[in-house]
Design a protein around this motif. Structure first.
Motif, PDB file in Angstrom:
ATOM      1  N   UNK A  17     -31.312  45.336   7.731  1.00 52.18           N
ATOM      2  CA  UNK A  17     -29.987  44.744   7.618  1.00 52.18           C
ATOM      3  C   UNK A  17     -30.159  43.242   7.405  1.00 52.18           C
ATOM      4  N   UNK A  18     -29.219  42.628   6.684  1.00 51.58           N
ATOM      5  CA  UNK A  18     -29.292  41.183   6.474  1.00 51.58           C
ATOM      6  C   UNK A  18     -29.388  40.495   7.836  1.00 51.58           C
ATOM      7  N   UNK A  19     -30.363  39.609   7.959  1.00 50.48           N
ATOM      8  CA  UNK A  19     -30.582  38.886   9.214  1.00 50.48           C
ATOM      9  C   UNK A  19     -31.671  39.482  10.084  1.00 50.48           C
ATOM     10  N   UNK A  20     -32.060  40.742   9.839  1.00 51.08           N
ATOM     11  CA  UNK A  20     -33.130  41.375  10.620  1.00 51.08           C
ATOM     12  C   UNK A  20     -34.455  40.666  10.366  1.00 51.08           C
ATOM     13  N   UNK A  21     -35.275  40.608  11.415  1.00 53.68           N
ATOM     14  CA  UNK A  21     -36.620  40.035  11.308  1.00 53.68           C
ATOM     15  C   UNK A  21     -37.614  40.999  11.922  1.00 53.68           C
ATOM     16  N   UNK A  22     -38.704  41.248  11.221  1.00 58.42           N
ATOM     17  CA  UNK A  22     -39.810  42.056  11.723  1.00 58.42           C
ATOM     18  C   UNK A  22     -41.078  41.224  11.620  1.00 58.42           C
ATOM     19  N   UNK A  23     -41.790  41.101  12.740  1.00 58.87           N
ATOM     20  CA  UNK A  23     -43.047  40.364  12.721  1.00 58.87           C
ATOM     21  C   UNK A  23     -44.138  41.228  12.112  1.00 58.87           C
ATOM     22  N   UNK A  24     -44.903  40.646  11.228  1.00 64.54           N
ATOM     23  CA  UNK A  24     -46.061  41.341  10.682  1.00 64.54           C
ATOM     24  C   UNK A  24     -47.308  40.807  11.372  1.00 64.54           C
ATOM     25  N   UNK A  25     -47.485  39.521  11.361  1.00 64.52           N
ATOM     26  CA  UNK A  25     -48.575  38.849  12.061  1.00 64.52           C
ATOM     27  C   UNK A  25     -47.984  37.622  12.733  1.00 64.52           C
ATOM     28  N   UNK A  26     -48.024  37.586  14.042  1.00 70.66           N
ATOM     29  CA  UNK A  26     -47.444  36.480  14.814  1.00 70.66           C
ATOM     30  C   UNK A  26     -47.939  35.140  14.278  1.00 70.66           C
ATOM     31  N   UNK A  27     -47.010  34.281  13.905  1.00 78.54           N
ATOM     32  CA  UNK A  27     -47.344  32.944  13.419  1.00 78.54           C
ATOM     33  C   UNK A  27     -47.813  32.882  11.982  1.00 78.54           C
ATOM     34  N   UNK A  31     -41.083  39.298   8.166  1.00 75.04           N
ATOM     35  CA  UNK A  31     -40.158  39.826   7.176  1.00 75.04           C
ATOM     36  C   UNK A  31     -38.749  39.567   7.704  1.00 75.04           C
ATOM     37  N   UNK A  32     -38.038  38.678   7.049  1.00 77.45           N
ATOM     38  CA  UNK A  32     -36.671  38.339   7.435  1.00 77.45           C
ATOM     39  C   UNK A  32     -35.780  38.563   6.229  1.00 77.45           C
ATOM     40  N   UNK A  33     -34.855  39.476   6.341  1.00 80.77           N
ATOM     41  CA  UNK A  33     -33.980  39.840   5.223  1.00 80.77           C
ATOM     42  C   UNK A  33     -32.866  38.810   5.084  1.00 80.77           C
ATOM     43  N   UNK A  34     -32.832  38.176   3.930  1.00 76.30           N
ATOM     44  CA  UNK A  34     -31.836  37.157   3.621  1.00 76.30           C
ATOM     45  C   UNK A  34     -31.359  37.370   2.191  1.00 76.30           C
ATOM     46  N   UNK A  35     -30.089  37.159   1.942  1.00 70.56           N
ATOM     47  CA  UNK A  35     -29.557  37.233   0.577  1.00 70.56           C
ATOM     48  C   UNK A  35     -29.162  35.830   0.148  1.00 70.56           C
ATOM     49  N   UNK A  36     -29.785  35.359  -0.919  1.00 73.12           N
ATOM     50  CA  UNK A  36     -29.598  33.997  -1.399  1.00 73.12           C
ATOM     51  C   UNK A  36     -28.770  34.018  -2.679  1.00 73.12           C
ATOM     52  N   UNK A  37     -27.564  33.467  -2.623  1.00 70.16           N
ATOM     53  CA  UNK A  37     -26.713  33.428  -3.822  1.00 70.16           C
ATOM     54  C   UNK A  37     -26.856  32.109  -4.561  1.00 70.16           C
ATOM     55  N   UNK A  38     -27.896  31.350  -4.225  1.00 69.00           N
ATOM     56  CA  UNK A  38     -28.120  30.065  -4.870  1.00 69.00           C
ATOM     57  C   UNK A  38     -29.509  29.975  -5.463  1.00 69.00           C
ATOM     58  N   UNK A  39     -30.080  28.787  -5.355  1.00 68.08           N
ATOM     59  CA  UNK A  39     -31.406  28.519  -5.913  1.00 68.08           C
ATOM     60  C   UNK A  39     -32.407  28.346  -4.763  1.00 68.08           C
ATOM     61  N   UNK A  40     -33.521  27.712  -5.070  1.00 71.74           N
ATOM     62  CA  UNK A  40     -34.575  27.504  -4.086  1.00 71.74           C
ATOM     63  C   UNK A  40     -34.043  26.818  -2.838  1.00 71.74           C
ATOM     64  N   UNK A  41     -34.545  27.268  -1.697  1.00 74.20           N
ATOM     65  CA  UNK A  41     -34.168  26.734  -0.392  1.00 74.20           C
ATOM     66  C   UNK A  41     -32.659  26.783  -0.155  1.00 74.20           C
ATOM     67  N   UNK A  42     -32.023  27.789  -0.739  1.00 70.35           N
ATOM     68  CA  UNK A  42     -30.589  28.065  -0.561  1.00 70.35           C
ATOM     69  C   UNK A  42     -29.681  26.961  -1.106  1.00 70.35           C
ATOM     70  N   UNK A  43     -30.183  26.166  -2.020  1.00 70.30           N
ATOM     71  CA  UNK A  43     -29.329  25.142  -2.622  1.00 70.30           C
ATOM     72  C   UNK A  43     -28.406  25.787  -3.658  1.00 70.30           C
ATOM     73  N   UNK A  44     -27.281  25.166  -3.911  1.00 68.13           N
ATOM     74  CA  UNK A  44     -26.294  25.622  -4.902  1.00 68.13           C
ATOM     75  C   UNK A  44     -25.802  27.043  -4.625  1.00 68.13           C
ATOM     76  N   UNK A 100     -30.144  37.047  -4.704  1.00 73.56           N
ATOM     77  CA  UNK A 100     -31.476  37.651  -4.648  1.00 73.56           C
ATOM     78  C   UNK A 100     -31.807  38.032  -3.207  1.00 73.56           C
ATOM     79  N   UNK A 101     -32.673  39.013  -3.079  1.00 76.96           N
ATOM     80  CA  UNK A 101     -33.164  39.452  -1.781  1.00 76.96           C
ATOM     81  C   UNK A 101     -34.424  38.660  -1.454  1.00 76.96           C
ATOM     82  N   UNK A 102     -34.377  37.885  -0.386  1.00 78.07           N
ATOM     83  CA  UNK A 102     -35.548  37.173   0.116  1.00 78.07           C
ATOM     84  C   UNK A 102     -35.974  37.822   1.419  1.00 78.07           C
ATOM     85  N   UNK A 103     -37.292  37.833   1.683  1.00 78.99           N
ATOM     86  CA  UNK A 103     -37.748  38.518   2.896  1.00 78.99           C
ATOM     87  C   UNK A 103     -39.081  38.034   3.433  1.00 78.99           C
ATOM     88  N   UNK A 104     -39.812  37.213   2.727  1.00 76.23           N
ATOM     89  CA  UNK A 104     -41.121  36.757   3.183  1.00 76.23           C
ATOM     90  C   UNK A 104     -40.989  35.385   3.827  1.00 76.23           C
TER      91      UNK A 104
END
Length: 144
Positions: A17-27, A31-44, A100-104
């Motif tokens: 679900x959007x906002x969910x986070x799953x740890x793969x390797x601590x630190x 995997x954090x599910x985010x939907x970005x309707x803009x550009x890099x670093x959520x700008x625009x 776009x779907x961001x998750x890493x």
């Protein structure tokens, strides 16, 4: 690369679900599910479809450039291929969904990426290194 990007995004959309986070390797990786309707670093934010159109224009320009240039620039071609794959991966989602779907999420950083973003970064890195090497070779050549 574009297919890998689309498959990984589909897996995330189906299993998180959007906002969910799953740890793969601590630190190291989350995997954090985010939907970005803009550009890099959520700008625009909110201009996702426009960035989809820009991705198509970028791909057309790269293909036109490649058609007009000699084909002896292997590393430039590799870099451009990574850029086009990344633009296509994110462009498809932007045109279809407006986001776009961001998750890493690497380390403790705030940025969340996807495979297409990694491809774009790899392409830029290859092109920068290639241009530095070309510049260094040109300096070594004696001028008469």
């Amino acid at each position: 690369m574009t297919a890998v990007d689309q498959i990984t995004k589909l897996i995330v959309r189906l299993n998180m679900q959007v906002g969910d986070t799953n740890l793969f390797r601590e630190g190291i990786l989350r995997f954090t599910y985010y939907q970005n309707s803009g550009a890099a670093r959520s700008s625009f934010q909110g201009y996702g479809r426009w960035f989809g159109v820009l991705a198509v224009v970028f791909i057309v320009l790269v293909l036109y450039y490649r058609k007009k240039q000699p084909s002896n620039r292997r590393w430039l071609d590799v870099g451009l291929a990574f850029l086009v794959a990344g633009a296509a991966g994110n462009g498809v989602e932007r045109l279809l969904f407006g986001k776009v779907t961001d998750f890493l999420q690497f380390g403790s950083g705030q940025g969340i990426m996807n495979i297409a973003d990694l491809s774009i970064n790899a392409g830029l890195l290859v092109i920068i290194v290639q241009q530095i090497l070309v510049s260094m070779r040109a300096r070594k050549k004696p001028s008469y």
